[in-house]
Enzyme design. Structure first.
Site, short mmCIF file in Angstrom:
data_model
loop_
_atom_site.label_atom_id
_atom_site.label_comp_id
_atom_site.label_asym_id
_atom_site.label_seq_id
_atom_site.Cartn_x
_atom_site.Cartn_y
_atom_site.Cartn_z
N GLU A 2 0.83 -1.21 0.00
CA GLU A 2 0.00 0.00 0.00
C GLU A 2 0.86 1.25 0.00
O GLU A 2 0.51 2.27 -0.58
CB GLU A 2 -0.93 0.02 1.22
CG GLU A 2 -2.06 -1.00 1.17
CD GLU A 2 -3.11 -0.71 0.11
OE1 GLU A 2 -2.74 -0.38 -1.03
OE2 GLU A 2 -4.31 -0.84 0.41
N THR A 7 -6.58 8.77 -5.13
CA THR A 7 -6.63 8.71 -3.66
C THR A 7 -6.01 9.97 -3.07
O THR A 7 -6.52 10.52 -2.09
CB THR A 7 -5.86 7.46 -3.15
OG1 THR A 7 -6.46 6.32 -3.75
CG2 THR A 7 -5.96 7.33 -1.64
#
Lengths: 314, 314
Positions: free
Chosen positions: B134, B186
């Site tokens: 991530e 994001t």
């Protein structure tokens, strides 16, 4: 409604802990001790008569009394019956202690009235009436103490408008409370709160709230303990309570799962999973305040799953 | 560690929904669909070889690949064995969809590696490794998608440091997802968030978080529905998603319990308690985007309680 004028009941109206650490304004629970004793009689006077209280000299005018106001509202809403109430309260929960003194009187009065009137109200309606008493006490209709006092156990107030109360089945928990004999006004305790908070702090807080609810419902004591941290309210309000940090630190050493300020203080509560631990915590609390010669009351009790209770009826 | 070089497995790495409405950054769940298929082989190469992906052209250099980086870390931590991995990913979860594409690759890789190495890691260790993926994808080590992908079901991340993941047993829930084919980065979705929030709004939010966790654990669909409101993130982020309000409103009319932005969007998810309702919601979503000629993918699925799964081994 079948009315028996002169019907008199005795009521146990217990203390409550609101603002359960991270659960500010939403989570609270009911105690076995301390507990007020109330005597409520159904009359045909059309009003509320409150006996003078020799210890705390609380208002006897029903409009100014936290128990009187909800009873007046019940009378008003049932005018066609010309009912009235006579009330005597023996207060064991000191006003201003932070353990739900006003809520006990308001909740005890409405649960008692409901009994005398033949159980015509739902628990939610009782909370609505009792909140009128909290408004007398603090100027705000809040249910943080009222809800656990009426429902018993641990309650979540998901929303206040519309009112949404969710009882949370709780594992066996011991509660140790110390009430240092100083005064913290709810209005002061509210005034010092910051109106804006950081999003990243809020996220830490809601992780703990979710963890606390999960810990309670999954009966996971360790998770309850890890979740009992408050990043927002306690750092500000604890300044108003002498020796707060020391009480908390020593309680944890004694084995407390965690705890914090009860309501808006000055009482401090600690949760534990054994009676022996709860008593050790009490001792450490007493030692801390005795060292600085500050009077204090302590209680070791458990969560009360019944809430307000009618104990005799004649 | 008993190593069988050449051992090849096939892995199902499912999509996930993070930021479960009011549970921003703390609550997520695992889906059955969409789902990536991965083939992972244990080698003695001492490094990670990633087959080129013909559709999305994702990086094949392991340091730059969300699945590659966690595998490199595992190799590094077990240098004494000179292990390596060969990886092929068939991506069915479109990168940037908001349904955990990068988490599926990272989680699938580490769960697969753990299988090939003889189950030497705990789930928590697997989450720690997968978070390195991530970090490659977003620059931040977050577990919102990784945790439900590895644990399955609904997971609470009470705290990220120290990592504290709490699986929440969930009632049967149907999930309808629409992925409108636009890109929401994001980083953009995070940048538009307000860094400060009002305390009174935070309190409303944590009432809902507590209500949602209680609703999940008590299997109370109505409470889940009432709690699925987000006062903080959704009002800001939903602006980036065309027709968000209409999708939500019509889904509720179709019978959805509630829902919101999946991850940081642009996908929108809705929860319901019947398959028929979930399909009605899908139809209404399709109609809304078809009206404006915006391509979309929809999924009707359920919560996946298993998470990443090894489906064949040779």
């Amino acid at each position: 409604m079948s009315l028996k004028f002169g019907h008199k009941i005795e009521i146990h109206a217990p203390g409550t802990v609101a603002n359960l650490v991270c659960g500010f304004d939403i989570l609270g629970f009911c105690l076995h001790e301390p507990c007020d004793i109330m005597e409520l009689t159904l009359t045909d006077s059309g009003t509320v008569v409150i006996e003078p209280d020799p210890v705390y000299h609380l208002p006897t005018k029903p409009e100014d009394n936290v128990a009187g106001m909800p009873l007046l509202a019940i009378i008003e809403d049932h005018k066609e019956h010309k009912i009235g109430f006579h009330l005597k309260i023996t207060k064991n929960i000191k006003p201003g202690s932070g353990i739900g003194s006003s809520a006990a009187s308001a909740a005890g009065a409405v649960v008692g009235a409901n009994h005398l009137l033949g159980h015509i109200f739902s628990k939610e309606e009782l909370v609505q009436y009792a909140m009128l008493g909290e408004k007398v006490a603090t100027g705000v209709k809040h249910a943080d103490n009222i809800a656990p006092c009426i429902y018993g156990g641990i309650t979540l107030i998901r929303s206040i408008a519309p009112l949404d109360i969710i009882p949370l089945a709780s594992p066996e928990l011991y509660v140790t409370i110390v009430h240092p004999q100083i005064e913290v006004k709810t209005s002061d305790a509210r005034a010092i709160l910051k109106k804006q908070i950081e999003l990243k702090t809020a996220i830490k807080q809601w992780g703990n709230i979710a963890g606390l609810v999960a810990g309670i419902l999954q009966k996971d004591y360790q998770l309850i303990g890890r979740s009992l941290e408050d990043y927002i309210i306690e750092p500000v309000r604890s300044i108003l309570i002498p020796k707060f940090d020391e009480v908390k630190a020593k309680a944890k050493i004694a084995g407390a799962l965690g705890g914090g300020i009860s309501g808006s203080g000055p009482s401090i509560f600690m949760l534990s999973d054994h009676l022996e631990t709860a008593k050790k915590i009490e001792l450490s609390m007493q030692e801390i305040y005795d060292e600085i010669n500050l009077s204090r009351h302590t209680y070791v009790t458990t969560i009360n799953n019944e809430g307000v209770k009618i104990i005799s009826s004649e």
